[in-house]
Structures are given as C-alpha cells and as structure tokens.
Design a protein around this motif. Structure first.
Motif, PDB file in Angstrom:
ATOM      1  N   ILE A   1       0.845  -1.196   0.000  1.00 12.83           N
ATOM      2  CA  ILE A   1       0.000   0.000   0.000  1.00 12.83           C
ATOM      3  C   ILE A   1       0.879   1.245   0.000  1.00 12.83           C
ATOM      4  O   ILE A   1       2.052   1.189   0.382  1.00 12.83           O
ATOM      5  CB  ILE A   1      -0.947   0.053   1.218  1.00 12.83           C
ATOM      6  CG1 ILE A   1      -0.165   0.046   2.532  1.00 12.83           C
ATOM      7  CG2 ILE A   1      -1.962  -1.077   1.171  1.00 12.83           C
ATOM      8  CD1 ILE A   1      -1.020   0.387   3.761  1.00 12.83           C
ATOM      9  N   ARG A   2       0.291   2.347  -0.431  1.00 14.27           N
ATOM     10  CA  ARG A   2       0.980   3.630  -0.330  1.00 14.27           C
ATOM     11  C   ARG A   2      -0.042   4.679   0.070  1.00 14.27           C
ATOM     12  O   ARG A   2      -1.236   4.468  -0.074  1.00 14.27           O
ATOM     13  CB  ARG A   2       1.668   4.004  -1.638  1.00 14.27           C
ATOM     14  CG  ARG A   2       0.714   4.349  -2.763  1.00 14.27           C
ATOM     15  CD  ARG A   2       1.451   4.628  -4.057  1.00 14.27           C
ATOM     16  NE  ARG A   2       2.457   5.642  -3.896  1.00 14.27           N
ATOM     17  CZ  ARG A   2       3.661   5.614  -4.480  1.00 14.27           C
ATOM     18  NH1 ARG A   2       3.984   4.613  -5.254  1.00 14.27           N
ATOM     19  NH2 ARG A   2       4.526   6.575  -4.300  1.00 14.27           N
ATOM     20  N   GLY A   3       0.450   5.807   0.546  1.00 18.56           N
ATOM     21  CA  GLY A   3      -0.440   6.913   0.887  1.00 18.56           C
ATOM     22  C   GLY A   3      -0.835   6.907   2.343  1.00 18.56           C
ATOM     23  O   GLY A   3      -0.178   6.314   3.180  1.00 18.56           O
ATOM     24  N   GLY A   4      -1.924   7.582   2.622  1.00 19.60           N
ATOM     25  CA  GLY A   4      -2.380   7.762   3.989  1.00 19.60           C
ATOM     26  C   GLY A   4      -2.738   9.206   4.244  1.00 19.60           C
ATOM     27  O   GLY A   4      -2.803  10.020   3.325  1.00 19.60           O
ATOM     28  N   LYS A   5      -2.949   9.523   5.511  1.00 17.57           N
ATOM     29  CA  LYS A   5      -3.449  10.831   5.920  1.00 17.57           C
ATOM     30  C   LYS A   5      -2.615  11.986   5.348  1.00 17.57           C
ATOM     31  O   LYS A   5      -3.150  13.009   4.940  1.00 17.57           O
ATOM     32  CB  LYS A   5      -3.455  10.889   7.442  1.00 17.57           C
ATOM     33  CG  LYS A   5      -4.383  11.914   8.024  1.00 17.57           C
ATOM     34  CD  LYS A   5      -4.330  11.861   9.552  1.00 17.57           C
ATOM     35  CE  LYS A   5      -5.299  12.846  10.144  1.00 17.57           C
ATOM     36  NZ  LYS A   5      -6.513  12.225  10.651  1.00 17.57           N
ATOM     37  N   ALA A   6      -1.287  11.833   5.339  1.00 14.09           N
ATOM     38  CA  ALA A   6      -0.404  12.918   4.918  1.00 14.09           C
ATOM     39  C   ALA A   6      -0.677  13.372   3.481  1.00 14.09           C
ATOM     40  O   ALA A   6      -0.563  14.546   3.159  1.00 14.09           O
ATOM     41  CB  ALA A   6       1.053  12.492   5.069  1.00 14.09           C
ATOM     42  N   SER A   7      -1.040  12.437   2.621  1.00 17.93           N
ATOM     43  CA  SER A   7      -1.257  12.786   1.209  1.00 17.93           C
ATOM     44  C   SER A   7      -2.665  13.307   0.950  1.00 17.93           C
ATOM     45  O   SER A   7      -2.939  13.848  -0.107  1.00 17.93           O
ATOM     46  CB  SER A   7      -1.023  11.567   0.322  1.00 17.93           C
ATOM     47  OG  SER A   7      -2.076  10.645   0.519  1.00 17.93           O
ATOM     48  N   GLN A   8      -3.568  13.095   1.910  1.00 19.52           N
ATOM     49  CA  GLN A   8      -4.964  13.534   1.807  1.00 19.52           C
ATOM     50  C   GLN A   8      -5.751  12.849   0.692  1.00 19.52           C
ATOM     51  O   GLN A   8      -6.816  13.298   0.320  1.00 19.52           O
ATOM     52  CB  GLN A   8      -5.054  15.065   1.637  1.00 19.52           C
ATOM     53  CG  GLN A   8      -4.477  15.813   2.818  1.00 19.52           C
ATOM     54  CD  GLN A   8      -4.492  17.305   2.616  1.00 19.52           C
ATOM     55  OE1 GLN A   8      -4.310  17.777   1.502  1.00 19.52           O
ATOM     56  NE2 GLN A   8      -4.700  18.043   3.681  1.00 19.52           N
ATOM     57  N   LEU A   9      -5.196  11.781   0.149  1.00 14.94           N
ATOM     58  CA  LEU A   9      -5.896  11.090  -0.934  1.00 14.94           C
ATOM     59  C   LEU A   9      -6.316   9.684  -0.540  1.00 14.94           C
ATOM     60  O   LEU A   9      -7.006   9.016  -1.283  1.00 14.94           O
ATOM     61  CB  LEU A   9      -5.013  11.026  -2.184  1.00 14.94           C
ATOM     62  CG  LEU A   9      -4.806  12.359  -2.908  1.00 14.94           C
ATOM     63  CD1 LEU A   9      -3.736  12.216  -3.973  1.00 14.94           C
ATOM     64  CD2 LEU A   9      -6.096  12.861  -3.524  1.00 14.94           C
ATOM     65  N   GLY A  10      -5.891   9.236   0.628  1.00 17.24           N
ATOM     66  CA  GLY A  10      -6.279   7.894   1.057  1.00 17.24           C
ATOM     67  C   GLY A  10      -5.183   6.866   0.858  1.00 17.24           C
ATOM     68  O   GLY A  10      -4.065   7.178   0.465  1.00 17.24           O
ATOM     69  N   ILE A  11      -5.553   5.634   1.137  1.00 20.72           N
ATOM     70  CA  ILE A  11      -4.635   4.483   1.019  1.00 20.72           C
ATOM     71  C   ILE A  11      -4.935   3.766  -0.294  1.00 20.72           C
ATOM     72  O   ILE A  11      -6.094   3.479  -0.604  1.00 20.72           O
ATOM     73  CB  ILE A  11      -4.861   3.498   2.189  1.00 20.72           C
ATOM     74  CG1 ILE A  11      -4.528   4.158   3.535  1.00 20.72           C
ATOM     75  CG2 ILE A  11      -4.083   2.199   1.980  1.00 20.72           C
ATOM     76  CD1 ILE A  11      -3.074   4.224   3.890  1.00 20.72           C
ATOM     77  N   PHE A  12      -3.881   3.498  -1.053  1.00 20.98           N
ATOM     78  CA  PHE A  12      -4.041   2.818  -2.340  1.00 20.98           C
ATOM     79  C   PHE A  12      -3.181   1.571  -2.409  1.00 20.98           C
ATOM     80  O   PHE A  12      -2.112   1.508  -1.806  1.00 20.98           O
ATOM     81  CB  PHE A  12      -3.653   3.749  -3.495  1.00 20.98           C
ATOM     82  CG  PHE A  12      -4.694   4.776  -3.806  1.00 20.98           C
ATOM     83  CD1 PHE A  12      -5.615   4.555  -4.814  1.00 20.98           C
ATOM     84  CD2 PHE A  12      -4.768   5.946  -3.069  1.00 20.98           C
ATOM     85  CE1 PHE A  12      -6.595   5.497  -5.100  1.00 20.98           C
ATOM     86  CE2 PHE A  12      -5.752   6.887  -3.347  1.00 20.98           C
ATOM     87  CZ  PHE A  12      -6.666   6.666  -4.358  1.00 20.98           C
TER      88      PHE A  12
ATOM     89  N   VAL B   1      -8.305   1.695  -0.818  1.00 16.96           N
ATOM     90  CA  VAL B   1      -8.822   0.899   0.296  1.00 16.96           C
ATOM     91  C   VAL B   1      -9.745   1.799   1.116  1.00 16.96           C
ATOM     92  O   VAL B   1      -9.299   2.776   1.722  1.00 16.96           O
ATOM     93  CB  VAL B   1      -7.680   0.348   1.179  1.00 16.96           C
ATOM     94  CG1 VAL B   1      -8.248  -0.534   2.280  1.00 16.96           C
ATOM     95  CG2 VAL B   1      -6.684  -0.429   0.323  1.00 16.96           C
ATOM     96  N   LEU B   2     -11.043   1.501   1.098  1.00 19.22           N
ATOM     97  CA  LEU B   2     -12.021   2.323   1.810  1.00 19.22           C
ATOM     98  C   LEU B   2     -12.110   1.929   3.274  1.00 19.22           C
ATOM     99  O   LEU B   2     -12.235   2.785   4.149  1.00 19.22           O
ATOM    100  CB  LEU B   2     -13.397   2.182   1.154  1.00 19.22           C
ATOM    101  CG  LEU B   2     -13.454   2.531  -0.338  1.00 19.22           C
ATOM    102  CD1 LEU B   2     -14.825   2.214  -0.905  1.00 19.22           C
ATOM    103  CD2 LEU B   2     -13.117   3.992  -0.570  1.00 19.22           C
ATOM    104  N   ALA B   3     -12.061   0.632   3.555  1.00 17.06           N
ATOM    105  CA  ALA B   3     -12.156   0.144   4.934  1.00 17.06           C
ATOM    106  C   ALA B   3     -11.554  -1.247   5.020  1.00 17.06           C
ATOM    107  O   ALA B   3     -11.553  -1.994   4.040  1.00 17.06           O
ATOM    108  CB  ALA B   3     -13.617   0.102   5.386  1.00 17.06           C
ATOM    109  N   VAL B   4     -11.034  -1.572   6.196  1.00 12.78           N
ATOM    110  CA  VAL B   4     -10.534  -2.917   6.484  1.00 12.78           C
ATOM    111  C   VAL B   4     -11.105  -3.342   7.826  1.00 12.78           C
ATOM    112  O   VAL B   4     -10.919  -2.644   8.833  1.00 12.78           O
ATOM    113  CB  VAL B   4      -8.990  -2.958   6.533  1.00 12.78           C
ATOM    114  CG1 VAL B   4      -8.506  -4.333   6.995  1.00 12.78           C
ATOM    115  CG2 VAL B   4      -8.403  -2.637   5.167  1.00 12.78           C
ATOM    116  N   ASN B   5     -11.807  -4.467   7.830  1.00 12.05           N
ATOM    117  CA  ASN B   5     -12.422  -4.980   9.062  1.00 12.05           C
ATOM    118  C   ASN B   5     -13.192  -3.889   9.807  1.00 12.05           C
ATOM    119  O   ASN B   5     -13.030  -3.699  11.018  1.00 12.05           O
ATOM    120  CB  ASN B   5     -11.361  -5.624   9.972  1.00 12.05           C
ATOM    121  CG  ASN B   5     -10.729  -6.836   9.299  1.00 12.05           C
ATOM    122  OD1 ASN B   5     -11.187  -7.302   8.265  1.00 12.05           O
ATOM    123  ND2 ASN B   5      -9.659  -7.339   9.879  1.00 12.05           N
ATOM    124  N   ASP B   6     -13.995  -3.153   9.064  1.00  7.01           N
ATOM    125  CA  ASP B   6     -14.840  -2.083   9.598  1.00  7.01           C
ATOM    126  C   ASP B   6     -14.081  -0.855  10.116  1.00  7.01           C
ATOM    127  O   ASP B   6     -14.666   0.015  10.739  1.00  7.01           O
ATOM    128  CB  ASP B   6     -15.783  -2.592  10.702  1.00  7.01           C
ATOM    129  CG  ASP B   6     -16.816  -3.574  10.135  1.00  7.01           C
ATOM    130  OD1 ASP B   6     -17.231  -3.384   8.975  1.00  7.01           O
ATOM    131  OD2 ASP B   6     -17.187  -4.516  10.850  1.00  7.01           O
TER     132      ASP B   6
END
Length: 142
Positions: free
Chosen positions: A64-75, A96-101
């Motif tokens: 995966i890449r990304g996260g909060k810092a990029s403001q675009l989400g996890i891809f 990735v919209l959600a993992v295990n809720d």
C-alpha cells in the motif's frame, strides 16, 4: 487609448495547461462493445469486498501507499502475481475504503500497515480509482 497603458505580453501570468492526450483511435461500433478504451461500464469503479485469510507469518501479497499525509487515502500500489490477493481480485490503483470495519479514508500510513499485518482475516472494501492513485504517486514517496 494610449499604447503605453497596455500590459506587456511578458507580464501576463503563466498558465500551465494539462498535457494533451490523443483521443483513442476510431474503432468500428461493432468492435467497441468489448474494447477496453470504450468500456463505459461504471461497475469497475463501484466499491467491492475482498476477503483474505492470512496464516500467521504469511505475506499479504500486496503493498500500500499513501495515507493521511497525502490527503488522498490508502491505495494498493502493487499486487504480487498469483498471490491470494491477486486471485481475490485486488489490483493496483484500488483505493482501500475500509478494512475490518475500520475506515481507511483518513488513516495514518503506519496505522494502516499495522492493521493489515496483524489481522488473520482481512475484509476489505475497495474501489478502483486510478485517477487519484496517479495523483497519489506524484505526491508521495512511500
């Protein structure tokens, strides 16, 4: 009107236009039905659920890449061929919209990695979002 009151050409602000992309080649209508360049089915962009079982110590089969810092989400940035993730239909460019809720749309990269590494069963909600994935790649290093 005096000619001296006009703005000199060099003083105008510079505008950068997006790179020009050639339109796809013309394809006869009967060939367009199954042609990827003309596939207008939005179903591939709808959220879908991927379930992965992970034995202890096993690799996930994707990065995966990304996260909060990029403001675009996890891809999903890479899927290992013939892995369980690949067989389950995960693909590069999936957000990735959600993992295990747990909501993954505004999560720190490190927290996302921790959740994915520690879970024995992963139920992911993903959607294919190549546009933001490419923006993500331009912005971030990891």
């Amino acid at each position: 009107m005096e000619s001296g009151s006009r703005i000199a050409y060099d003083d105008y602000p510079v505008v950068f236009l997006p790179p020009y992309e050639s339109p796809p080649a013309w394809i006869p209508p009967h060939e367009r039905i199954y042609h990827p360049d003309y596939n207008n089915e939005l179903t591939q962009f709808l959220p879908r659920t991927i379930v992965l079982k992970k034995p202890p110590g096993a690799q996930l089969g994707f990065n995966i890449r990304g996260g909060k810092a990029s403001q675009l989400g996890i891809f999903i940035s890479k899927v290992i061929p013939d892995s369980d993730a690949h067989r389950a239909g995960l693909q590069e460019g999936d957000q990735v919209l959600a993992v295990n809720d747990v909501d993954f749309q505004d999560i720190e990269h490190s927290k996302a990695v921790e959740i994915l590494k520690t879970a024995r069963e992963i139920i992911m909600r993903v959607r294919y979002f190549p546009y933001n994935y490419h923006r993500q790649r331009e912005r971030t290093v990891h």
